[in-house]
Design a protein around this motif. Structure first.
Motif, PDB file in Angstrom:
ATOM      1  N   PHE A 111       0.628  -1.097   0.023  1.00  0.00           N
ATOM      2  CA  PHE A 111      -0.009  -0.053   0.087  1.00  0.00           C
ATOM      3  C   PHE A 111       0.840   1.341   0.059  1.00  0.00           C
ATOM      4  CE2 PHE A 111      -3.970  -2.386   2.074  1.00  0.00           C
ATOM      5  CZ  PHE A 111      -4.336  -2.793   0.878  1.00  0.00           C
ATOM      6  N   PHE A 112       2.041   1.343   0.736  1.00  0.00           N
ATOM      7  CA  PHE A 112       2.857   2.430   0.946  1.00  0.00           C
ATOM      8  C   PHE A 112       4.114   1.981   0.215  1.00  0.00           C
ATOM      9  CE2 PHE A 112      -0.306   2.538   4.240  1.00  0.00           C
ATOM     10  CZ  PHE A 112      -0.899   3.839   3.945  1.00  0.00           C
ATOM     11  N   PRO A 113       4.517   2.092  -1.129  1.00  0.00           N
ATOM     12  CA  PRO A 113       5.717   1.465  -1.437  1.00  0.00           C
ATOM     13  C   PRO A 113       7.158   2.274  -1.333  1.00  0.00           C
ATOM     14  CG  PRO A 113       4.335   2.414  -3.194  1.00  0.00           C
ATOM     15  CD  PRO A 113       3.408   2.195  -2.079  1.00  0.00           C
ATOM     16  N   ASN A 114       6.670   3.621  -0.940  1.00  0.00           N
ATOM     17  CA  ASN A 114       8.027   4.712  -0.837  1.00  0.00           C
ATOM     18  C   ASN A 114       8.390   4.347   0.777  1.00  0.00           C
ATOM     19  OD1 ASN A 114       7.812   5.277  -3.490  1.00  0.00           O
ATOM     20  ND2 ASN A 114       6.347   6.766  -2.821  1.00  0.00           N
ATOM     21  N   ASN A 115       7.502   3.662   1.680  1.00  0.00           N
ATOM     22  CA  ASN A 115       7.972   3.589   3.059  1.00  0.00           C
ATOM     23  C   ASN A 115       9.166   2.795   3.282  1.00  0.00           C
ATOM     24  OD1 ASN A 115       7.923   2.943   6.059  1.00  0.00           O
ATOM     25  ND2 ASN A 115       6.176   4.148   6.015  1.00  0.00           N
ATOM     26  N   LYS A 116      10.207   3.206   3.843  1.00  0.00           N
ATOM     27  CA  LYS A 116      11.333   2.209   3.905  1.00  0.00           C
ATOM     28  C   LYS A 116      11.287   1.240   5.011  1.00  0.00           C
ATOM     29  CE  LYS A 116      14.575   5.366   1.695  1.00  0.00           C
ATOM     30  NZ  LYS A 116      16.108   5.882   1.842  1.00  0.00           N
ATOM     31  N   PHE A 117      10.712   1.756   6.178  1.00  0.00           N
ATOM     32  CA  PHE A 117      10.268   0.941   7.365  1.00  0.00           C
ATOM     33  C   PHE A 117       9.213  -0.435   6.967  1.00  0.00           C
ATOM     34  CE2 PHE A 117       7.714  -0.296  10.784  1.00  0.00           C
ATOM     35  CZ  PHE A 117       8.527  -0.861  11.545  1.00  0.00           C
ATOM     36  N   LEU A 118       8.509  -0.054   6.129  1.00  0.00           N
ATOM     37  CA  LEU A 118       7.596  -1.117   5.983  1.00  0.00           C
ATOM     38  C   LEU A 118       8.168  -1.937   4.917  1.00  0.00           C
ATOM     39  CD1 LEU A 118       4.329   0.660   5.706  1.00  0.00           C
ATOM     40  CD2 LEU A 118       4.898  -0.844   7.372  1.00  0.00           C
ATOM     41  N   ALA A 119       8.955  -1.384   3.989  1.00  0.00           N
ATOM     42  CA  ALA A 119       9.597  -2.436   3.250  1.00  0.00           C
ATOM     43  C   ALA A 119      10.579  -3.323   3.881  1.00  0.00           C
ATOM     44  CB  ALA A 119      10.225  -1.294   2.014  1.00  0.00           C
ATOM     45  N   ASN A 120      11.416  -2.694   4.929  1.00  0.00           N
ATOM     46  CA  ASN A 120      12.451  -3.568   5.475  1.00  0.00           C
ATOM     47  C   ASN A 120      11.618  -4.684   6.427  1.00  0.00           C
ATOM     48  OD1 ASN A 120      14.608  -1.931   4.506  1.00  0.00           O
ATOM     49  ND2 ASN A 120      14.513  -0.851   6.217  1.00  0.00           N
ATOM     50  N   LEU A 121      10.465  -4.246   6.891  1.00  0.00           N
ATOM     51  CA  LEU A 121       9.755  -5.158   7.959  1.00  0.00           C
ATOM     52  C   LEU A 121       9.228  -6.187   6.977  1.00  0.00           C
ATOM     53  CD1 LEU A 121       8.689  -5.780  10.627  1.00  0.00           C
ATOM     54  CD2 LEU A 121       6.457  -4.253  10.078  1.00  0.00           C
ATOM     55  N   SER A 122       8.436  -6.038   5.625  1.00  0.00           N
ATOM     56  CA  SER A 122       8.087  -6.761   4.950  1.00  0.00           C
ATOM     57  C   SER A 122       9.251  -7.957   4.444  1.00  0.00           C
ATOM     58  CB  SER A 122       7.479  -6.243   3.585  1.00  0.00           C
ATOM     59  OG  SER A 122       7.086  -7.358   2.543  1.00  0.00           O
TER      60      SER A 122
ATOM     61  N   SER B 106      12.004  -8.730   6.019  1.00  0.00           N
ATOM     62  CA  SER B 106      12.267  -9.447   7.217  1.00  0.00           C
ATOM     63  C   SER B 106      11.160 -10.602   7.652  1.00  0.00           C
ATOM     64  CB  SER B 106      12.613  -8.560   8.474  1.00  0.00           C
ATOM     65  OG  SER B 106      11.469  -8.037   8.890  1.00  0.00           O
ATOM     66  N   MET B 107      10.029 -10.403   7.295  1.00  0.00           N
ATOM     67  CA  MET B 107       8.983 -11.289   7.508  1.00  0.00           C
ATOM     68  C   MET B 107       8.590 -12.046   6.390  1.00  0.00           C
ATOM     69  SD  MET B 107       8.017 -10.990  10.732  1.00  0.00           S
ATOM     70  CE  MET B 107       6.249 -11.426  10.669  1.00  0.00           C
ATOM     71  N   ASP B 108       9.551 -12.437   5.429  1.00  0.00           N
ATOM     72  CA  ASP B 108       9.114 -13.091   4.298  1.00  0.00           C
ATOM     73  C   ASP B 108       8.969 -14.577   4.869  1.00  0.00           C
ATOM     74  OD1 ASP B 108      10.604 -15.172   1.780  1.00  0.00           O
ATOM     75  OD2 ASP B 108       9.496 -13.224   1.079  1.00  0.00           O
ATOM     76  N   MET B 109       7.989 -15.286   4.180  1.00  0.00           N
ATOM     77  CA  MET B 109       7.959 -16.712   4.606  1.00  0.00           C
ATOM     78  C   MET B 109       8.742 -17.580   4.278  1.00  0.00           C
ATOM     79  SD  MET B 109       4.976 -16.857   6.376  1.00  0.00           S
ATOM     80  CE  MET B 109       4.762 -18.602   6.102  1.00  0.00           C
ATOM     81  N   THR B 110       9.697 -17.353   3.639  1.00  0.00           N
ATOM     82  CA  THR B 110      10.821 -18.180   3.426  1.00  0.00           C
ATOM     83  C   THR B 110      12.109 -18.287   4.797  1.00  0.00           C
ATOM     84  OG1 THR B 110      12.022 -16.839   1.895  1.00  0.00           O
ATOM     85  CG2 THR B 110      10.738 -18.256   1.043  1.00  0.00           C
ATOM     86  N   LYS B 111      11.912 -17.104   5.470  1.00  0.00           N
ATOM     87  CA  LYS B 111      12.814 -16.938   6.493  1.00  0.00           C
ATOM     88  C   LYS B 111      12.485 -17.982   7.585  1.00  0.00           C
ATOM     89  CE  LYS B 111      14.899 -13.582   4.204  1.00  0.00           C
ATOM     90  NZ  LYS B 111      14.441 -12.169   4.804  1.00  0.00           N
ATOM     91  N   PRO B 112      13.607 -18.632   8.286  1.00  0.00           N
ATOM     92  CA  PRO B 112      13.241 -19.556   9.516  1.00  0.00           C
ATOM     93  C   PRO B 112      12.360 -19.013  10.726  1.00  0.00           C
ATOM     94  CG  PRO B 112      15.324 -20.002   8.676  1.00  0.00           C
ATOM     95  CD  PRO B 112      14.954 -18.505   8.026  1.00  0.00           C
ATOM     96  N   TRP B 113      13.109 -17.547  10.847  1.00  0.00           N
ATOM     97  CA  TRP B 113      12.376 -17.037  12.182  1.00  0.00           C
ATOM     98  C   TRP B 113      10.758 -16.649  11.852  1.00  0.00           C
ATOM     99  CZ3 TRP B 113      16.618 -15.036   9.599  1.00  0.00           C
ATOM    100  CH2 TRP B 113      16.603 -14.008   8.802  1.00  0.00           C
TER     101      TRP B 113
END
Length: 418
Positions: free
Chosen positions: A280-291, A293-300
């Motif tokens: 929804f907010f492609p220019n927001n760096k915080f949301l981009a980094n959070l997205s 880090s929360m990728d479903m391929t990551k173990p955590w």
């Protein structure tokens, strides 16, 4: 199962119910072919492929979201409204008292659920259209209002169709519609897989492994869905005048998985929420980094996802089943659990059994939800079309419909005997 369907078809009442259900599902599939105008479908497919949450919405809606038909949102607003109303019934005394008033109270709560469904549908449709303005070929207030009204009307129609199936058809209407949407994608998947094998893009051993994986997943889902712990309950004899009441032995069935697929939907929505907000907010760096880090391929992320499923399973089970209320009802009817004193010991006993069953069911849900992701990563393929969510829905609804047919047949046999 085949014998049950054959026997049910011979009965006029059940045959009418089956035909009515099929007629409503036919209308549903015809409506799925009516597309909403002013939509950029190439951009829509790109968004769905990049956003796992929209992929989940697309699966539940029966691929209507990827086509953006009038049923693009599916019946998910009604499902969400039903869950919210269940939680509010416990939190708000007025709704709790209303729920105890019998049929009149349940009709009032059903009406509130419909109103909430329409409100959620409007909010979801506006968020979808305004959040992705690139989807619209013509950007104007009139077009936004038209697209929002059309897909909200489609959701309202699905809600009404689901209620008609529940009243006059076979099974729970909402579940049957979701079931039909998921199953409708099977022929397309089979054709795509066959073409992939023929041109060499799919290895035969990978397809064979996926089929075996799906088979054992379905077998496991059936075993857990049908798994029940039966707590024996004995009712003492009571003599009232010249009649004797009670004196019978029965059992209280506690299912291993009482919450169904709801914890997976909750956990998946919460886990994928950052990626949705980032889109929804492609220019927001915080949301981009959070997205990222929360990728479903990551173990955590996988571990967090599984913990959410376990937590939501316990929460929803405690909301839907109250050991205190069940123990009071058994005691008021002159019943008791053999070897357990009535009152607090009975509550503690049922709570201990419920916790163990819920833990087993929660672990099962977490495994069945995450296994397709792990297998896809190991096999380096994205061709596992049936996720844990869709497998649970399809198997659960099929079992529910067969059980309802069997109950109708048993009731008819009892009537004939009497």
């Amino acid at each position: 199962m085949i014998e049950t369907i054959r026997n049910a078809w011979r009965l006029p009442e059940l045959r009418r119910r089956i035909l009515f259900t099929l007629l409503v599902l036919l209308i549903y599939r015809l409506g799925s072919a009516i597309l909403v105008p002013y939509i950029n479908y190439e951009e829509l497919r790109s968004i769905i492929s990049q956003n796992s949450l929209f992929g989940l919405i697309n699966v539940i809606s029966g691929n209507n979201f990827s086509r953006f038909s009038i049923f693009a949102m599916g019946i998910s607003p009604y499902v969400n409204a039903s869950i919210v109303m269940q939680l509010l019934t416990i939190a708000i005394p007025y709704l709790e008292n209303l729920n105890k008033e019998g049929e009149k109270g349940r009709k009032a709560i059903a009406a509130y659920t419909r109103y909430l469904s329409v409100a959620l549908a409007i909010v979801q449709a506006l968020g979808m259209v305004l959040g992705f303005t690139q989807l619209l070929t013509i950007r104007s207030t009139l077009v936004v209002a038209m697209v929002t009204s059309v897909i909200c009307g489609g959701t309202s129609l699905l809600m009404w169709m689901g209620e008609q199936i529940t009243d006059r058809g076979l099974g729970n209407g909402v579940s049957v519609i979701i079931f039909a949407g998921i199953v409708s994608g099977i022929p397309t998947t089979i054709v795509q897989t066959y073409n992939g094998i023929r041109i060499g893009s799919y290895a035969v051993y990978i397809v064979a492994f996926i089929l075996a994986f799906m088979f054992f997943s379905i077998v496991g889902v059936i075993a857990i869905q049908e798994g029940t712990r039966k707590i024996p309950v004995q009712y003492a004899k009571r003599v009232v005048g010249r009649k004797v009441y009670g004196g019978r032995n029965t059992h209280l069935p506690l299912k291993v998985n009482q919450s169904g697929v709801i914890p997976i939907i909750f956990a998946q929505t919460l886990t994928l929420f950052p990626s949705q907000m980032a889109s929804f907010f492609p220019n927001n760096k915080f949301l981009a980094n959070l997205s990222n880090s929360m990728d479903m391929t990551k173990p955590w992320t996988i571990a967090f996802y599984m913990l959410l499923i376990v937590a939501f399973t316990f929460f929803y089970t405690l909301v839907s089943f109250d050991p205190q209320e069940v123990a009071e009802n058994i005691q008021q009817n002159g019943g008791f659990i053999p070897g357990i004193r009535p009152g607090k010991p009975t509550v503690a006993y049922m709570q201990r059994i419920l916790n163990r069953l819920t833990l087993s069911g929660a672990i099962f849900l977490a495994i069945i939800a995450i296994l397709p992701t792990i297998v896809s990563a190991v096999m380096k393929t994205n061709d596992l079309q049936f996720t844990g969510t869709s497998t649970l829905i399809v198997v659960g609804v099929a079992l529910e419909m067969i059980q309802q047919l069997e109950q109708h047949l048993i009731m008819r046999n009892y009537k004939g005997f009497l």
